[in-house]
Design an enzyme around this catalytic site. Structure first.
Site, PDB file in Angstrom:
ATOM      1  CG  ASP A  68      -0.325  -0.600   2.474  1.00 38.86           C
ATOM      2  OD1 ASP A  68       0.911  -0.559   2.586  1.00 38.86           O
ATOM      3  OD2 ASP A  68      -1.066  -1.110   3.320  1.00 38.86           O
ATOM      4  CG  ASN A 137      -8.887  -1.821  11.970  1.00 38.23           C
ATOM      5  OD1 ASN A 137      -7.943  -2.459  11.500  1.00 38.23           O
ATOM      6  ND2 ASN A 137      -9.380  -0.748  11.386  1.00 38.23           N
ATOM      7  CG  HIS A 139      -5.833  -2.531   8.790  1.00 38.39           C
ATOM      8  ND1 HIS A 139      -5.975  -1.258   9.322  1.00 38.39           N
ATOM      9  CD2 HIS A 139      -4.500  -2.796   8.880  1.00 38.39           C
ATOM     10  CE1 HIS A 139      -4.794  -0.801   9.692  1.00 38.39           C
ATOM     11  NE2 HIS A 139      -3.885  -1.709   9.435  1.00 38.39           N
ATOM     12  CD  GLU A 144      -8.588   0.727   7.847  1.00 35.26           C
ATOM     13  OE1 GLU A 144      -8.535  -0.244   8.629  1.00 35.26           O
ATOM     14  OE2 GLU A 144      -7.900   1.752   8.009  1.00 35.26           O
TER      15      GLU A 144
END
Ligand code: F6R
Length: 263
Positions: A68, A137, A139, A144
């Site tokens: 990313d 979380n 990801h 996400e």
């Protein structure tokens, strides 16, 4: 899914690298690595660099594809993932920079950048070994919660909790970009092998969700349960919420010697 529980965070780096080297040993020298940024894989990269310097691993013919990039940060900015991957992976591992790729996060090219990145991965023959961290979380990449489990490389909006987690790298949270371009979960799942490294209690809930499920877009990393060759390397703290922790340790300890790394 293979779960390797290590006694310390430092050991996660060593075992993560040993696992990658073990897989790489069965591949051609022009293998393709998938590389993550963030804190989690840094110890793994440092150990891989040590293996390279010791002559135990050669990635001089390999390619790399980052997961990313932030949108709107210049590639030469020290916090861009272009610069981070150059500094933490390509140079220490003596990789050829021409074969190290990071998604194009420039605003003007965003509409085509995802497809171009997918094409480049395909042209290189696909990712052989994908190295992953995981967000608190759940990801992976910057997919996400509620990301499509079949998603491909595209622009995403960072969750507020991810911006807060990553604010430690910036001088204030206001400087953390709101958008990124990330490989999709479908892209990551195309890698032939996946090695995810995680340390610390802040990752315990995400690791439990990834390993013990259910498979759900609410915990994007849980899609790895559908991957035929996924290894999760964690320390005791990151493993602390696993309900079958002792079972994973026993299964790993009972592997034949040639298959087991010495945790
Ligand atoms: C990084 C990435 C993210 C990180 C995750 C964990 O390229 O795609 O999924 O792996 O945010 O970050 P750290 O390791 O800093 O806790």
């Amino acid at each position: 899914m293979e779960v390797i529980i290590c006694p310390t965070p430092a050991r996660v780096g060593e075992i993560g690298a040993a696992k990658i080297a073990q897989i790489a040993a069965g591949l051609r020298s022009d293998l393709v690595l998938g590389v993550a940024t963030g804190s989690s894989p840094l110890a793994t990269y440092a150990e891989l660099a040590r293996l390279v310097d010791a002559g135990a691993l050669d990635v001089s013919n390999a390619s790399a594809f980052a997961l990313d990039e932030y949108v709107g940060i210049p590639v030469d900015h020290p916090l861009s993932y272009h610069d981070t991957i150059r500094r933490t992976v390509a140079e220490p591992l003596h990789m050829d920079l021409a074969r190290v790729h990071v998604p194009d996060g420039s605003v003007e090219h965003l509409s085509t950048a995802g497809q171009r990145y997918e094409d480049a991965i395909r042209a290189a023959g696909g990712v052989d070994i994908q190295i992953l961290g995981i967000g608190t979380n759940g990801h992976v990449g910057f997919n996400e919660p509620t990301s499509s489990l079949a998603s491909r490389t595209r622009m995403k909006t960072l969750a507020p909790s991810t911006r807060a987690d990553n604010a430690r790298f910036f001088s204030s949270i206001d400087e953390v970009p709101h958008h990124c371009i990330t490989q999709g979960l479908g892209t990551i799942m195309d890698a032939r092998s996946v090695v995810l490294v995680a340390t610390g209690a802040s990752k315990a809930q995400a690791i439990a969700a990834v390993v013990e499920g259910p498979v759900t877009a609410m915990w994007p990393g849980s899609i790895l349960q559908m991957h035929p060759h996924a290894t999760i390397v964690v320390d005791e703290d990151a493993a602390s919420a696993l309900s079958l922790k002792d079972y994973y340790k026993k299964v790993y300890a009972d592997l034949p010697d040639w298959q087991r790394l010495d945790v």
